[in-house]
Scaffold this motif. Sequence first.
Motif, mmCIF file in Angstrom:
data_model
loop_
_atom_site.group_PDB
_atom_site.id
_atom_site.type_symbol
_atom_site.label_atom_id
_atom_site.label_comp_id
_atom_site.label_asym_id
_atom_site.label_seq_id
_atom_site.Cartn_x
_atom_site.Cartn_y
_atom_site.Cartn_z
ATOM 1 N N ASP A 24 0.830 -1.208 0.000
ATOM 2 C CA ASP A 24 0.000 0.000 0.000
ATOM 3 C C ASP A 24 0.869 1.265 0.000
ATOM 4 O O ASP A 24 1.715 1.440 0.872
ATOM 5 N N ASP A 25 0.651 2.108 -0.988
ATOM 6 C CA ASP A 25 1.377 3.387 -1.020
ATOM 7 C C ASP A 25 0.398 4.560 -0.888
ATOM 8 O O ASP A 25 0.751 5.697 -1.173
ATOM 9 N N GLY A 26 -0.827 4.250 -0.500
ATOM 10 C CA GLY A 26 -1.818 5.310 -0.285
ATOM 11 C C GLY A 26 -2.525 5.755 -1.544
ATOM 12 O O GLY A 26 -3.473 6.536 -1.501
ATOM 13 N N VAL A 50 -9.499 -2.938 1.401
ATOM 14 C CA VAL A 50 -8.283 -2.151 1.112
ATOM 15 C C VAL A 50 -8.429 -0.679 1.532
ATOM 16 O O VAL A 50 -7.430 -0.004 1.768
ATOM 17 N N LYS A 51 -9.668 -0.204 1.600
ATOM 18 C CA LYS A 51 -9.933 1.159 2.075
ATOM 19 C C LYS A 51 -9.104 2.219 1.328
ATOM 20 O O LYS A 51 -8.543 3.128 1.923
ATOM 21 N N ARG A 52 -8.980 2.006 0.049
ATOM 22 C CA ARG A 52 -8.313 2.990 -0.829
ATOM 23 C C ARG A 52 -9.225 3.183 -2.036
ATOM 24 O O ARG A 52 -10.013 2.287 -2.364
ATOM 25 N N PRO A 53 -9.084 4.318 -2.730
ATOM 26 C CA PRO A 53 -9.894 4.476 -3.948
ATOM 27 C C PRO A 53 -9.582 3.348 -4.936
ATOM 28 O O PRO A 53 -8.413 3.032 -5.166
ATOM 29 N N LEU A 54 -10.636 2.744 -5.462
ATOM 30 C CA LEU A 54 -10.449 1.649 -6.414
ATOM 31 C C LEU A 54 -10.733 2.134 -7.829
ATOM 32 O O LEU A 54 -11.678 2.893 -8.046
ATOM 33 N N VAL A 55 -9.915 1.704 -8.755
ATOM 34 C CA VAL A 55 -10.174 2.002 -10.162
ATOM 35 C C VAL A 55 -10.600 0.683 -10.806
ATOM 36 O O VAL A 55 -9.790 -0.239 -10.955
ATOM 37 N N ASP A 56 -11.849 0.620 -11.140
ATOM 38 C CA ASP A 56 -12.393 -0.607 -11.729
ATOM 39 C C ASP A 56 -12.067 -0.598 -13.225
ATOM 40 O O ASP A 56 -12.554 0.260 -13.963
ATOM 41 N N LEU A 57 -11.251 -1.522 -13.679
ATOM 42 C CA LEU A 57 -10.848 -1.502 -15.098
ATOM 43 C C LEU A 57 -11.985 -1.940 -16.031
ATOM 44 O O LEU A 57 -11.890 -1.774 -17.245
ATOM 45 N N ARG A 58 -13.030 -2.533 -15.488
ATOM 46 C CA ARG A 58 -14.259 -2.881 -16.237
ATOM 47 C C ARG A 58 -13.942 -3.628 -17.546
ATOM 48 O O ARG A 58 -14.490 -3.322 -18.601
ATOM 49 N N LEU A 59 -13.079 -4.599 -17.475
ATOM 50 C CA LEU A 59 -12.670 -5.279 -18.711
ATOM 51 C C LEU A 59 -13.819 -6.051 -19.355
ATOM 52 O O LEU A 59 -13.913 -6.138 -20.580
ATOM 53 N N GLY A 169 -1.403 5.414 -13.191
ATOM 54 C CA GLY A 169 -1.558 6.067 -11.885
ATOM 55 C C GLY A 169 -1.641 5.080 -10.728
ATOM 56 O O GLY A 169 -1.894 5.481 -9.594
ATOM 57 N N CYS A 170 -1.449 3.812 -11.004
ATOM 58 C CA CYS A 170 -1.561 2.795 -9.942
ATOM 59 C C CYS A 170 -0.290 1.958 -9.887
ATOM 60 O O CYS A 170 0.272 1.625 -10.930
ATOM 61 N N VAL A 171 0.128 1.623 -8.697
ATOM 62 C CA VAL A 171 1.272 0.697 -8.608
ATOM 63 C C VAL A 171 0.810 -0.712 -8.263
ATOM 64 O O VAL A 171 1.593 -1.663 -8.334
ATOM 65 N N THR A 172 -0.443 -0.832 -7.877
ATOM 66 C CA THR A 172 -0.934 -2.152 -7.468
ATOM 67 C C THR A 172 -2.218 -2.502 -8.214
ATOM 68 O O THR A 172 -3.098 -1.639 -8.392
ATOM 69 N N VAL A 173 -2.295 -3.739 -8.642
ATOM 70 C CA VAL A 173 -3.495 -4.239 -9.315
ATOM 71 C C VAL A 173 -4.004 -5.452 -8.548
ATOM 72 O O VAL A 173 -3.211 -6.346 -8.210
ATOM 73 N N ILE A 174 -5.301 -5.439 -8.293
ATOM 74 C CA ILE A 174 -5.914 -6.609 -7.666
ATOM 75 C C ILE A 174 -6.683 -7.371 -8.746
ATOM 76 O O ILE A 174 -7.461 -6.765 -9.505
#
Lengths: 309, 378
Positions: A24-26, A50-59, A169-174
């Motif tokens: 987590d980098d915030g 995760v309690k962070r803003p999520l970006v849903d890639l909506r693939l 803009g993201c370093v982590t992908v779930i």
Amino acid sequence: MAGYFLLGPQRPVVNLATPFGAVDDGRSVAVVSAGWQDAEADIDDVHEIVKRPLVDLRLYQRAEAVLGSEARLREVYRERQDRLQEQQRLYRLRLRQSMLAARRLLRADGDPAILEPEQRHAISQQRALDRHHLQRISAIHGDADSAIADIRPPTLTEHIAEIADVLSGCVTVIITGGNVAVLLNRLRLFSLGPLLAQKNIIAWSAGAMVLADKVVLFHDNTPQGNRDAEVFDVGLGIVNDFVFLPDVKHRLDLSDKVRTALFCRRFAPATCLTLDSGSLLHYEGGHVAAAHGVRRLSRTGTLRRMRAR
Amino acid sequence: MNPALRKLVRKGAPGAAEVDNFVSNATFPLVDGTDVTFVYRGIGDAVYLRCWIAGLNTAQPLQRLEGTDLWAITIELPEKSRIEYKFEVVNGDQRELVLDPLNDVLAHDPFGANSVCQGYRYKRPVWTEQDDETRAGSLERIEVESKAFRERRDIQVYLPARFRKNRRYPLVVVHDGPDYLRFAALKTVLDNLIHRLEIPQMIVAMTQSPDRLTEYAGNDAHAKYLVNDVVPLMADKYPLIDEPHARGLMGASFGGVAALHAAWLHPGVFGRLLLQSGSFAFSDLGAHQRGPVFDPVVRFMNEFRKNPGLQAEKIYMCCGIYESLIYENRSLVPQLQAQGINIKFEEARDAHNWENWRDRLRNGLSWLFPGPVWMVYE
């Protein structure tokens, strides 16, 4: 260096928070939940953890839009799916017989000097069949990829660019679990393999399976009887030389040592790793950095604890 | 004689304390491989084992163990069998049917309860029992204004866990739905099979007839009720996949007749049928022997046998081999196959009861409506 965290099903044990705490980098976190198909957008549970803003890639949704608007692409896609299905059907015909023979040989008693070379050969034939199947699948993908490159469908290109922009803009992908075929299909459509490899990835179940170099389907307890594990597709090749087996507790009949041993030997030199609920594998820099609750199938048909290496 | 009983009486008649000790430490009936010994303890002039299964006498006398109040009979029961029974205790002019006091395993049906004998290697399937890991679906009650019967009727509707209005679901209509819920654990089975991805998420409409022996016996008004009242109402209220392959009809005993009849009378509506121990009585020549309640069934089945023409794509049928209906069910299979229908027929070492039907639900539902278990790794 990107770290990859592979988990088992997030039910009943939810352990997504553990690896997330390590990366987590915030900042915002990208989510791929295409395996959930039309429930793709139901990512509230992930957000709660995760309690962070999520970006849903909506693939899943994007793919519906792209294939809906690009007729030529749709045609190529359909043709590829038809060829893949036929390829799988033919493979399955051969697989059934060859697995039956291999199992019988592994269960047979006799003079080791005569029996063991036959057993080894049966397994090598099985490996050859799996390898051949994977090559055929790669060739089918190659043909489709060339055709798509020729078409250069503008909507697809736009979505790929948009996704790349979002991911920058993201370093982590779930990557969630779900339908492994749909998930892999969408990841491939948007050419996400190379982009994902640069990110920290936390993936569970189907999400973990697609990161390997090959995807193996398995289930020993389907209601209509046993089925042999099948090589299904080429994976993204981000975490190689492993076969990931989620929810083994419910899906594999581990009491049958011959079956389990054959599973292990068939896919060697790749290591078959269990990912039951609550387990976690941390892979970084080409090595297993940590493993909790992860077990590997052994040549004798037992499960052994997986250690960092 | 059963070895445990033989040991008990080997030195002559055991005392009351020895018998007490014996009955409190053994599990009854005594299962020794395929030999099953039923034991009753009590006073009486005679005791009979009563079980309503084809192939055995309905009343078999137990023998009293000399000098004791124990009665016993041993029968041969093939492995994986399951039968339901009672004891009939005769005292003078009085005859009383009682549950086996030494056996806690009971099965219930609309007429009460029976004791259950679980034969060698029978095991209740785990998916019929509640699983804490399983997400539970919900039940709700709706009312249908029936044009066919000119009255309002209740339907219980099962909605799967994580039901979403923006998704579409297959529909299964179940005859005797409340009985399936009470006696065959249908909700638990649906929850478990959906959770295990062995069947897709589905909506199930459970109907109940106030006069099933009439309405289920090849009755046109009832078929109309299903097709013109129930299905349209369900399609109106719930997001359904509006195609025959995603529409199933299911029933046991007379409910199986009702399902077959409705699918036959209204071809193309129901693409999937699940028929359990269907009461498919017919007569090739002369009158049938099953009593007047079967008259309309036989009329329908005779007509059906002449003009099958059924348009379901897949039918799952099952029947216990300890029920007389096994013959009718077996004879129906090749006829349906000749229509090009994809049939799966299973026989069970069980009789005409709800737990037999419960134990076959996984095979039936997952064959008619295969779930995504092979592809989904949650």
